[in-house]
Design an enzyme around this catalytic site. Structure first.
Site, mmCIF file in Angstrom:
data_model
loop_
_atom_site.group_PDB
_atom_site.id
_atom_site.type_symbol
_atom_site.label_atom_id
_atom_site.label_comp_id
_atom_site.label_asym_id
_atom_site.label_seq_id
_atom_site.Cartn_x
_atom_site.Cartn_y
_atom_site.Cartn_z
ATOM 1 N N ASP A 32 0.831 -1.208 0.000
ATOM 2 C CA ASP A 32 0.000 0.000 0.000
ATOM 3 C C ASP A 32 0.870 1.265 0.000
ATOM 4 O OD1 ASP A 32 -2.682 1.316 0.665
ATOM 5 O OD2 ASP A 32 -1.487 1.970 2.384
ATOM 6 N N GLU A 60 1.024 -0.669 -5.102
ATOM 7 C CA GLU A 60 0.135 0.459 -5.408
ATOM 8 C C GLU A 60 1.018 1.584 -5.924
ATOM 9 O OE1 GLU A 60 -3.368 3.286 -3.522
ATOM 10 O OE2 GLU A 60 -1.627 2.829 -2.313
#
Ligand code: GLC
Ligand code: CA
Length: 599
Positions: free
Chosen positions: A244, A317
């Site tokens: 993330d 990401e």
């Protein structure tokens, strides 16, 4: 078959791996003897279909209005039939849920709202039986302010955990005044990224919510802590991790202001929260992140070799500026980083423009040093496809267009729960209904992300089969569920769901689709995007996609493509579409799609 067998071995190993760990136990390095990794187990991710689940919204199994792990396990046969290879779960760790799981207070457990570690092990095992891998979200940029590391860190300036986070003095601070924040860095979710903490009289940095304190990645102990966490989940049998917010791991050590963006008259451009917009150059894309990802990848690769066969995929990401920056995210052969950094260049274009789609597909084909692209059009942070690509009239057909680009291009494909049935973005209409704090802070300009996180629509009943009728789901079930739902679409051979299944099946079974290169056809056409999948020893496949609301006819036998006039065998076409006699005249309905094998 070779492929099936190796995956079965892997599935058994997944179950054994899960059983080897005492519930809630510490991670200890695997003791299994190294096993040979077959090509299929090693390369599974290269043509993978990955499905993102927002667990809070997929299926509630215990009637509290919140989706959970057992709910996902109950729906495993649906996912198997859809044809997915892996499920990416957004965070299910214990969390105060300030950012619905992205604020983690314990990285080695499951939030009671979602279940237990035993439920998680069962989910992994049931998925494994169906050759589906579970990919966990790994949030390394920040922890919850309720994580024990941060509670320690904020307790005193001399606490051993003080240096795990980013503490700074205020500007012009005195014994009685906290002074101003150290600089003008802004939180992604609005306002200053610095939060004053009265107890120790310093500011801490948070790129996201103030409940999400940024970790200090210059501290080697932080690295070690995450390697340990990663080992814990790999040992439990997860098939990979999605890292993330990875581009924000480091900040510029100078602590100086970022540049304020100015409009034509020289005034600051204000963001949705009324603050001057800054350029992010001191808080994003700092180069240190590459070394961290090399380290985490090496940890995951080592683990592979020592336990059971099968690559643990490293997904990122990676919202980056261009294809060159994306290419860097793969690392080098000697120092690999991500297997699959998300290619948001194509999927987040947010406009149906043939030339731009073609250019981005070409980029992925030629600009990634031969690495595998991971295309993605939709996730839990962006309005759904209807709002970004739909025209309100042909939305299902437009989704056929998008999904064809996604699944019929070379590489791995990631999609978001509910895309396959055409779920619509349903944002809150009143501020008091907003759940995502960014929508509260930014209302009405920024309504937050609730609209793309509504419950999965399984059937036409009240609450759509997500949670029993009479229970209040955590976000309202959209009224469109009366017609847009799995049950209705399973009964309709022309449904969007049927289309997704057919496309995915093609991706997984057609040899040219497995790893054939993409060759653009008819490259000047601004209305129809056409390409060919080509692989030695397999019949060529042509794909033609109409990006307009008018019927179009294309000739794909152009000399420059090296494709001679040939008969076509239809593999898949939009409902009601025609079977062309040859490559010379393919007729497409508005937003129509045609896929055929060259004979
Ligand atoms: C990522 C997540 C998003 C989250 C943020 C902070 O962008 O996708 O949902 O709010 O990171 O963790
Ligand atoms: Ca529940």
């Amino acid at each position: 078959m070779h492929r099936t067998k190796s995956i079965t071995i892997c599935a058994i190993a997944l179950i054994l791996g899960a059983m080897a760990l005492p519930a809630g136990g510490q991670y200890t390095p695997a003791k299994h003897a190294p096993q040979a990794t077959t090509a299929a187990a090693r390369d599974w991710w290269k043509n993978a279909v990955i499905y993102e689940i927002y667990p809070r919204s997929f299926q509630d199994s215990n009637g509290d209005g919140i989706g959970d792990l057992n709910g996902i396990t109950q729906r495993m046969d649906y996912l198997k039939e859809l044809g997915v290879d892996a499920i990416w779960l957004t965070p299910v760790y214990p969390s105060p849920q300030a950012d619905f799981g992205y604020d983690i207070s314990d990285y080695k457990n499951i939030d009671p709202q979602y279940g237990t570690l035993a439920d998680f092990d069962r989910l992994v095992a049931e998925a494994g039986k169906r050759h589906i891998r579970i990919v966990m979200d790994m949030v390394m940029n920040h922890t919850s302010d309720q994580h024990k590391w941060f509670i320690e860190s904020r307790s005193s300036r001399t606490n051993p955990y003080r240096d795990w986070y980013m503490w700074r003095d205020g500007k012009g601070e005195t014994a009685t005044s906290k002074g101003a924040p150290p600089n003008n860095w802004q939180s992604e979710f609005g306002h200053s990224a610095w939060q004053w903490d009265e107890k120790t009289r310093q500011y801490y940095y948070h790129k996201f919510y103030l409940q999400q304190a940024d970790l200090n990645w210059n501290n080697p102990k932080v690295h070690q802590a995450f390697k340990d966490i990663i080992g814990f989940w790999l040992q439990r049998g997860v098939g990979g991790l999605r890292f993330d917010a990875i581009t924000t791991l480091f900040e510029d050590p100078s602590d100086t202001d970022e540049n304020v963006l100015l409009d034509k008259s020289g005034n600051p451009i204000l963001d949705a929260f009324g603050e001057p917009t800054v350029d992010g150059l001191k808080t994003e894309f700092l180069p240190g992140v590459h070394a961290v990802m090399q380290e985490m990848r090496a940890t995951m690769d080592t683990f592979n070799a020592a336990s059971f066969p099968g690559t643990r995929v490293v997904i990122g990401e990676t919202y980056v500026a261009n294809i060159a920056a994306l290419a860097e995210e793969y690392g080098s052969a000697q120092r690999p980083e991500f297997h699959l950094p998300m290619d948001t260049q194509l999927g987040m274009l947010d406009t149906l423009n043939v030339a731009q789609f073609r250019a981005r597909l070409l980029d992925a084909e030629t600009g990634l040093n031969g690495n595998t692209p991971l295309f993605v059009f939709d996730n839990h942070d962006r309005p759904r496809l209807d709002m970004r690509y739909g025209d309100g009239v042909h939305n299902s057909d437009i989704q056929r267009v998008i999904s064809t680009v996604l699944f019929a291009s070379r590489g791995a494909a990631l999609f978001y729960y509910g895309d396959e049935i055409g779920m619509k973005t349903t944002p809150p209409t009143r501020k008091e209904d907003v759940k995502d704090p960014v929508g509260v802070t930014g209302w009405p300009k920024e309504k937050g992300r609730d609209g793309e996180r509504t419950p999965m629509q399984w059937n036409a009943s009240a609450n759509a089969g997500f949670t029993p009728a009479g229970v209040k789901p955590w976000l309202p079930v959209p009224p469109t569920s009366a017609t847009v739902n799995v049950q209705a679409e399973e009964a309709d051979p022309n449904s969007l769901l049927a289309w997704y299944k057919a496309l995915i099946h093609l991706k997984k079974t057609n040899p040219a689709f497995a790893d054939g290169t993409d060759i653009m056809l008819d490259p000047e056409n601004t209305k129809v995007l056409s390409w060919m999948r080509q692989r030695d020893g397999a019949p060529q496949v042509v794909v033609a996609v109409n990006f307009t609301a008018d019927p179009q006819t294309v000739n794909l036998s152009a000399r420059e493509a090296g494709l001679k006039a040939a008969h076509l065998k239809t593999l898949l076409k939009s409902p009601g579409g025609a079977d062309p006699a040859s490559t010379e005249a393919i007729e497409l309905a508005p937003f129509g799609v045609y896929i055929g094998e060259v004979q």
